[in-house]
Motif scaffolding. Sequence first.
Motif: not given
Length: 319
Positions: A61-70, A72-78, A131-136
């Motif tokens: 949740w923290q990872r997704v919330s940070s990206a959504n709030g910021w 981001a134009e692309l989210y890459v999970s490694l 992948l299911n909760n990011t908006i980008m």
Amino acid sequence: MKIAVDIGHNCAPDTGAVAIGNENVLVMDVGRRVISKLRALGHNVLPVTPTDCSSVSNSLWQRVSSANGWGAELYVSLHENAGGGHGVEVWIGSERSRAIAQNIVNNIAALGFRNRGVKVQGKDGPHLYVLNNTIMPALLVEGAFVDSAEDMRRFNAEDMANAIVQGITGQTISGVSLSTEPSTPATAGGGTTSSTTDESTRRLQEYLNSLVNAGITVDGIYGSATRAAVARFQNIMGLTADGIAGSNTWNAIKAILARPLSRVGSRGYAVRWIQWRVGAAVDGIFGNGTRQKVEVFQGNRGLNPDGIVGNLTWQQMFK
């Protein structure tokens, strides 16, 4: 491009697979290189791996919330894989990220790994939270299998990072610094703030505009306006208002961008920002006075006035 980079796991109890290789160690090595290379190529990168979490769900949740709030134009999970197979695969949440995912999987396969292809969540396997909760557009890279002797013999963090970065940008770069924290004027400039221009300053300026309505120009120049905005933010956070963005200031920014669920009893930097945002007394302790102010804020914006700062309330606070 604004790219959120999620170095998978690495936040106990959210830990990776361990076999011949250790996923936490391998993906951290690759991730640090990916972040540094993307920044060196001029991209705005936000690492979203949390430093503290209460559960795996909270970590995600923290990872997704940070990206959504910021924004981001692309989210890459490694990640690295496990389960008896071998090779590389990249998961996508929608067709929006297929082209980049295909580039990455092909580049890593070119290093000698079996090409397991691009996989779509829900179609080729279970839904993945990030992948299911990011908006980008978002993708998740499974670079190799930690329980495959063949993959572990072939694994090289530098080559893997170059393959991923080239898949995203079409460019490669080598010989970059692998510092784990943003290069801020407080460290890179010996504690001064004059005439400092770099990507971390641009990120700082964007955050200040979003968090405290600083209204400063995002130009990468750490001048008097940026210093004044930093001091204003530090004062809200209860930090020494010296206008220098050191580690404490960055930690406060990260704590807010993580958008933790806040309610009566919560404490910390995020609570201080909430209090400032809703006009409550700023002491970092979410008490009844803060709850009442949050309820008023929610009511004014057509939200359920429950006094709890969840995702919908956070979204309104950034508007």
